[in-house]
Write a protein that holds these residues in place. Structure first.
Motif, mmCIF file in Angstrom:
data_model
loop_
_atom_site.group_PDB
_atom_site.id
_atom_site.type_symbol
_atom_site.label_atom_id
_atom_site.label_comp_id
_atom_site.label_asym_id
_atom_site.label_seq_id
_atom_site.Cartn_x
_atom_site.Cartn_y
_atom_site.Cartn_z
ATOM 1 N N PHE A 220 -29.493 21.788 60.322
ATOM 2 C CA PHE A 220 -29.182 20.777 61.332
ATOM 3 C C PHE A 220 -30.242 19.691 61.308
ATOM 4 N N ARG A 221 -29.793 18.448 61.250
ATOM 5 C CA ARG A 221 -30.685 17.299 61.357
ATOM 6 C C ARG A 221 -30.232 16.471 62.562
ATOM 7 N N PRO A 222 -31.024 16.421 63.613
ATOM 8 C CA PRO A 222 -30.569 15.796 64.852
ATOM 9 C C PRO A 222 -30.329 14.298 64.747
ATOM 10 N N GLU A 223 -30.866 13.638 63.704
ATOM 11 C CA GLU A 223 -30.695 12.194 63.602
ATOM 12 C C GLU A 223 -29.314 11.784 63.103
ATOM 13 N N VAL A 224 -28.544 12.739 62.606
ATOM 14 C CA VAL A 224 -27.177 12.430 62.171
ATOM 15 C C VAL A 224 -26.202 13.400 62.838
ATOM 16 N N GLU A 225 -25.035 12.897 63.181
ATOM 17 C CA GLU A 225 -24.009 13.734 63.776
ATOM 18 C C GLU A 225 -22.670 13.011 63.683
ATOM 19 N N VAL A 226 -21.609 13.765 63.889
ATOM 20 C CA VAL A 226 -20.267 13.202 63.980
ATOM 21 C C VAL A 226 -19.774 13.442 65.393
ATOM 22 N N GLN A 227 -19.640 12.382 66.176
ATOM 23 C CA GLN A 227 -19.097 12.504 67.525
ATOM 24 C C GLN A 227 -17.581 12.513 67.434
ATOM 25 N N VAL A 228 -16.960 13.544 67.985
ATOM 26 C CA VAL A 228 -15.524 13.738 67.822
ATOM 27 C C VAL A 228 -14.821 13.626 69.179
ATOM 28 N N PRO A 229 -13.929 12.658 69.351
ATOM 29 C CA PRO A 229 -13.151 12.592 70.595
ATOM 30 C C PRO A 229 -12.342 13.879 70.786
ATOM 31 N N ARG A 230 -12.262 14.345 71.998
ATOM 32 C CA ARG A 230 -11.594 15.625 72.264
ATOM 33 C C ARG A 230 -10.127 15.609 71.854
ATOM 34 N N ASP A 231 -9.444 14.492 72.113
ATOM 35 C CA ASP A 231 -8.029 14.458 71.752
ATOM 36 C C ASP A 231 -7.848 14.423 70.238
ATOM 37 N N THR A 232 -8.772 13.795 69.531
ATOM 38 C CA THR A 232 -8.717 13.804 68.068
ATOM 39 C C THR A 232 -8.943 15.209 67.543
ATOM 40 N N PHE A 233 -9.926 15.889 68.089
ATOM 41 C CA PHE A 233 -10.220 17.261 67.650
ATOM 42 C C PHE A 233 -9.021 18.169 67.870
ATOM 43 N N ALA A 234 -8.367 18.020 69.016
ATOM 44 C CA ALA A 234 -7.234 18.891 69.339
ATOM 45 C C ALA A 234 -6.094 18.743 68.338
ATOM 46 N N ALA A 235 -5.978 17.578 67.725
ATOM 47 C CA ALA A 235 -4.870 17.320 66.801
ATOM 48 C C ALA A 235 -5.196 17.686 65.356
ATOM 49 N N LEU A 236 -6.418 18.101 65.082
ATOM 50 C CA LEU A 236 -6.828 18.388 63.713
ATOM 51 C C LEU A 236 -6.306 19.740 63.238
ATOM 52 N N PRO A 237 -6.084 19.899 61.929
ATOM 53 C CA PRO A 237 -5.742 21.213 61.393
ATOM 54 C C PRO A 237 -6.928 22.171 61.495
ATOM 55 N N ALA A 238 -6.651 23.449 61.329
ATOM 56 C CA ALA A 238 -7.659 24.483 61.567
ATOM 57 C C ALA A 238 -8.900 24.307 60.690
ATOM 58 N N ARG A 239 -8.707 23.965 59.419
ATOM 59 C CA ARG A 239 -9.866 23.838 58.548
ATOM 60 C C ARG A 239 -10.762 22.690 58.977
ATOM 61 N N ALA A 240 -10.162 21.604 59.424
ATOM 62 C CA ALA A 240 -10.943 20.471 59.904
ATOM 63 C C ALA A 240 -11.736 20.857 61.153
ATOM 64 N N LYS A 241 -11.105 21.581 62.055
ATOM 65 C CA LYS A 241 -11.819 22.029 63.256
ATOM 66 C C LYS A 241 -12.997 22.912 62.882
ATOM 67 N N ARG A 242 -12.812 23.746 61.867
ATOM 68 C CA ARG A 242 -13.898 24.618 61.439
ATOM 69 C C ARG A 242 -15.072 23.809 60.889
ATOM 70 N N LEU A 243 -14.782 22.790 60.102
ATOM 71 C CA LEU A 243 -15.846 21.940 59.559
ATOM 72 C C LEU A 243 -16.630 21.234 60.655
ATOM 73 N N LEU A 244 -15.959 20.908 61.762
ATOM 74 C CA LEU A 244 -16.567 20.125 62.839
ATOM 75 C C LEU A 244 -16.933 20.987 64.042
ATOM 76 N N ARG A 245 -17.054 22.275 63.831
ATOM 77 C CA ARG A 245 -17.216 23.202 64.960
ATOM 78 C C ARG A 245 -18.505 22.976 65.762
ATOM 79 N N TYR A 246 -19.539 22.415 65.155
ATOM 80 C CA TYR A 246 -20.783 22.169 65.871
ATOM 81 C C TYR A 246 -20.953 20.701 66.273
ATOM 82 N N SER A 247 -19.980 19.875 65.951
ATOM 83 C CA SER A 247 -20.088 18.453 66.292
ATOM 84 C C SER A 247 -19.879 18.253 67.785
#
Length: 266
Positions: A220-247
């Motif tokens: 983890f590097r705190p200076e970089v991150e991907v901020q994910v809107p909740r509605d966008t996350f909800a619409a993602l396929p399972a693998r995408a959600k897994r990749l972004l699980r800590y975002s």
């Protein structure tokens, strides 16, 4: 849709282990990336205007801009960041079950210069032999890239050496500098420890290069991150959600970010 079978992905991983990067020619849809380019243009313009208002040029040195992409619309496309071939190679060289940790761009314009030779991250442990890969950058341009508009200059095999060893190898010719031209649609997967530098853009058109970062889940590097809107996350396929699980999930993503990721060269 996957282009490469398991044996081809194994071969890419073998080449990656030797060289520190691999290229997938013509891998992403040109029309998709043209859409990205159109959506990116106003984001870059805002950064250019802000720099001009402050009497400068570039937030990563003269004429060079680091611009975070908002994770929404065309930039939240699972066909890009969940590409089966890319992830198949990423998982072979950086371990299973990675996370996506970065979505941004590097863009030199006229007035940019050669960067210093650098790596994008320090070693995990000072004074020890370099470890297997733990963070990768997946790069793809939004225009054709050549020596005129600022191709990446890199070295082969320096990702498993210390910075001092890599610089000595560059000086001696053991690891010669190599320009990497890329066409729209080409994809580079690289270990961020490989010694490299950006080169000047001598044209009047910006040269945007996207970077999607993937890392082992514990890094983890705190200076970089991907901020994910909740509605966008909800619409993602399972693998995408897994990749972004800590975002971090947010109600709304800023269109223009305060680019705090300033220490990038090691």
């Amino acid at each position: 849709m996957a282009r490469y079978d398991e044996s081809a992905r194994d071969a890419f991983a073998h080449d990656f282990d030797r060289d520190g990067f691999v290229l997938l020619p013509g891998h992403f849809s040109r029309s998709t990336l043209e859409t990205w380019r159109a959506a990116f243009a106003p984001l870059l313009a805002s950064h250019v205007d802000a720099a001009r208002d402050q009497g400068g040029s570039g937030n990563r040195g003269p004429g060079r801009y680091y611009v975070t992409l908002p994770f929404e619309g065309e930039f939240a496309d699972p066909s890009i960041f969940c590409d089966e071939d890319v992830l198949g190679i990423v998982e072979r060289v950086a371990g299973p079950d990675p996370v996506m940790c970065q979505l941004a761009t590097d863009t030199p314009v006229r007035g940019s210069d050669f960067q210093d030779w650098h790596r994008d991250t320090p070693p995990l442990f000072d004074g020890f032999v370099e470890t297997p890969s733990f963070q990768l950058a997946v790069n793809f341009p939004l225009v054709d890239v050549n020596d005129e508009n600022g191709s990446l200059e890199t070295t082969r095999g320096t990702h498993r050496k210390s910075r001092d060893e890599a610089l000595a190898g560059l000086a001696s010719g053991e690891h010669p500098a190599e320009r990497v031209p890329m066409r729209l649609g080409d994809v580079m997967i690289r270990d961020v420890r490989g010694l490299h530098r950006g080169t000047p853009n001598l044209t009047d058109e910006p040269r945007p290069m996207v970077v999607i970062g993937y890392s082992r889940a514990w890094y983890f590097r705190p200076e970089v991150e991907v901020q994910v809107p909740r509605d966008t996350f909800a619409a993602l396929p399972a693998r995408a959600k897994r990749l972004l699980r800590y975002s971090p999930q947010v109600e709304r993503t800023p269109r223009i970010f305060d680019e705090s990721y300033q220490r990038f060269a090691y």
